[in-house]
Write an enzyme that holds these catalytic residues in place. Structure first.
Site, PDB file in Angstrom:
ATOM      1  N   HIS A  34       0.822  -1.211   0.000  1.00 44.83           N
ATOM      2  CA  HIS A  34       0.000   0.000   0.000  1.00 44.83           C
ATOM      3  C   HIS A  34       0.858   1.264   0.000  1.00 44.83           C
ATOM      4  CE1 HIS A  34      -2.779   2.842   2.303  1.00 44.83           C
ATOM      5  NE2 HIS A  34      -3.428   2.573   1.195  1.00 44.83           N
ATOM      6  N   ARG A  35       0.753   2.081  -1.033  1.00 44.86           N
ATOM      7  CA  ARG A  35       1.608   3.266  -1.236  1.00 44.86           C
ATOM      8  C   ARG A  35       3.077   2.845  -1.213  1.00 44.86           C
ATOM      9  NH1 ARG A  35      -1.456   7.319   3.147  1.00 44.86           N
ATOM     10  NH2 ARG A  35      -3.539   6.483   2.802  1.00 44.86           N
ATOM     11  N   GLU A  56       0.207  -0.846  -4.587  1.00 40.84           N
ATOM     12  CA  GLU A  56      -0.941   0.047  -4.715  1.00 40.84           C
ATOM     13  C   GLU A  56      -0.367   1.441  -4.676  1.00 40.84           C
ATOM     14  OE1 GLU A  56      -4.203   2.727  -3.134  1.00 40.84           O
ATOM     15  OE2 GLU A  56      -2.183   2.410  -2.387  1.00 40.84           O
ATOM     16  N   ASP A 100      -1.357   5.931  -5.538  1.00 40.08           N
ATOM     17  CA  ASP A 100      -2.416   6.922  -5.727  1.00 40.08           C
ATOM     18  C   ASP A 100      -1.983   7.956  -6.757  1.00 40.08           C
ATOM     19  OD1 ASP A 100      -4.011   6.057  -3.272  1.00 40.08           O
ATOM     20  OD2 ASP A 100      -2.069   6.546  -2.378  1.00 40.08           O
ATOM     21  N   HIS A 121      -0.814  10.711  -2.445  1.00 41.88           N
ATOM     22  CA  HIS A 121      -2.130  10.340  -1.917  1.00 41.88           C
ATOM     23  C   HIS A 121      -3.082  11.526  -1.761  1.00 41.88           C
ATOM     24  CE1 HIS A 121      -5.084   9.536   1.282  1.00 41.88           C
ATOM     25  NE2 HIS A 121      -5.127   8.330   0.742  1.00 41.88           N
ATOM     26  N   GLU A 167      -4.693   3.698  -8.113  1.00 43.11           N
ATOM     27  CA  GLU A 167      -5.923   4.297  -7.586  1.00 43.11           C
ATOM     28  C   GLU A 167      -6.053   5.725  -8.102  1.00 43.11           C
ATOM     29  OE1 GLU A 167      -6.416   4.558  -3.278  1.00 43.11           O
ATOM     30  OE2 GLU A 167      -8.163   5.832  -3.601  1.00 43.11           O
ATOM     31  N   LYS A 180      -7.259   9.216  -7.815  1.00 50.00           N
ATOM     32  CA  LYS A 180      -7.724  10.071  -6.719  1.00 50.00           C
ATOM     33  C   LYS A 180      -8.549  11.213  -7.310  1.00 50.00           C
ATOM     34  CE  LYS A 180      -6.321   8.386  -2.784  1.00 50.00           C
ATOM     35  NZ  LYS A 180      -7.368   7.763  -1.981  1.00 50.00           N
ATOM     36  N   ASP A 204       0.435  -1.985   4.346  1.00 47.88           N
ATOM     37  CA  ASP A 204       1.590  -1.089   4.468  1.00 47.88           C
ATOM     38  C   ASP A 204       2.883  -1.864   4.694  1.00 47.88           C
ATOM     39  OD1 ASP A 204       0.117   1.282   4.303  1.00 47.88           O
ATOM     40  OD2 ASP A 204      -0.260   1.336   6.466  1.00 47.88           O
TER      41      ASP A 204
HETATM   42  O1  G3P Z   1      -6.590   1.532  -2.650  1.00 40.60           O
HETATM   43  C1  G3P Z   1      -6.774   1.164  -1.328  1.00 40.60           C
HETATM   44  C2  G3P Z   1      -6.601   2.317  -0.384  1.00 40.60           C
HETATM   45  O2  G3P Z   1      -5.413   2.971  -0.692  1.00 40.60           O
HETATM   46  C3  G3P Z   1      -7.749   3.297  -0.431  1.00 40.60           C
HETATM   47  O3  G3P Z   1      -7.639   4.305   0.516  1.00 40.60           O
HETATM   48  O4  G3P Z   1      -7.041   6.538   1.310  1.00 40.60           O
HETATM   49  O5  G3P Z   1      -5.352   4.718   1.430  1.00 40.60           O
HETATM   50  O6  G3P Z   1      -5.965   5.692  -0.765  1.00 40.60           O
HETATM   51  P1  G3P Z   1      -6.439   5.353   0.617  1.00 40.60           P
HETATM   52 MG    MG Z   2      -4.844   4.447  -2.137  1.00 40.02          MG
END
Ligand code: G3P
Ligand code: MG
Length: 243
Positions: free
Chosen positions: A7-8, A34, A36, A49, A109, A111, A229
């Site tokens: 994640h990120r 993942e 953003d 993000h 993702e 945004k 994460d």
């Molecule tokens: O894509 C999953 C998750 O990243 C969605 O929420 O706010 O962390 O981008 P956020």
């Molecule tokens: Mg995200």
């Protein structure tokens, strides 16, 4: 086997959404990433993000008011000030160019539920196609109109709606918009929802799964992927369960 998506990037240990975090995620054994995407004033796709640069850089203001050149001058080390090297906000192109030389899958993702960036879907798709990554990319968003638009523009690229709350029979909803999967908050992915979705041929990739007990539960129920994460921790837990 359940895939581990960082994640990120490897955000638990490195500045989120930076090349460093993505490269370290790969080294830690993640199956994918993942990230953003937001858009600059000059229409460039950048990996960050928040709509604002304030939390993760030494700058202030909205991403959409910066040119790519000016954004690149900001230090994106964020709370990892002890790192000796500066980190920059990457462009999506920089990430995809590197990704093409790896075996990682990547969840992009969009945004665009707060700021409706005009033409974002088309720009992302053009770039994914240019790097011949269509079969390794999943486009997701909380803006479901946007992912449907992406599907219409590029049916060969997988889409997935993000769900912050539980939905009644989410697999039916996913099928109705031609998504092969959905990305729920982990609280919206109890075992029975995961199982029923998988039985209907719909993939489930919950976010952001950092608790050991939740990682273990989702591995045991054979969830399609977890977005976490800490890919290294997830890998240890997965290995313990399956070897
Ligand atoms: O894509 C999953 C998750 O990243 C969605 O929420 O706010 O962390 O981008 P956020
Ligand atoms: Mg995200």
């Amino acid at each position: 086997m359940t895939l581990i998506l960082a994640h990120r990037g490897y955000a638990a240990e490195y500045p989120e959404n930076t090349m460093l975090a993505f490269k370290e995620a790969e080294k830690a054994g993640a199956d994918g990433l993942e990230l953003d995407v937001q858009m600059t004033r000059d229409g460039e796709l950048v990996v960050i993000h928040d709509e604002k640069v304030d939390r993760t850089t030494d700058g202030t203001g909205l991403v959409k008011d910066y040119t790519l050149g000016d954004l690149r001058k900001l230090d994106a080390r964020f709370k990892f000030k002890e790192l000796s090297r500066r980190e920059q906000i990457p462009s999506l192109e920089e990430v995809l160019e590197w990704l093409a030389g790896t075996r990682l899958v990547c969840n992009i993702e969009l945004k665009n539920s707060i700021i409706p960036y005009e033409g974002m879907e088309e720009k992302v798709i053009d770039m994914v196609r240019a790097y011949e990554l269509s079969d390794r990319i999943i486009i997701s968003s909380f803006n479901h109109y946007s992912i449907v638009q992406s599907y219409l523009l590029a049916p060969e690229i997988e889409i997935a709606p993000l769900l912050s709350e539980g939905l009644y029979m989410p697999w039916i909803y996913a099928q109705s918009i031609k998504a092969k999967g959905f990305h729920p908050h982990w609280r919206a992915a109890p075992d029975q929802i995961v199982t029923a979705s998988l039985e209907s041929g719909i993939e489930v990739r919950p976010y952001t799964v950092n608790k050991e007990s939740e990682l273990e539960r989702l591995f045991k129920v054979n969830c399609s992927a977890v977005i976490t994460d800490d890919p290294a921790k997830a890998k240890i837990i997965r290995e313990k369960l399956f070897t």
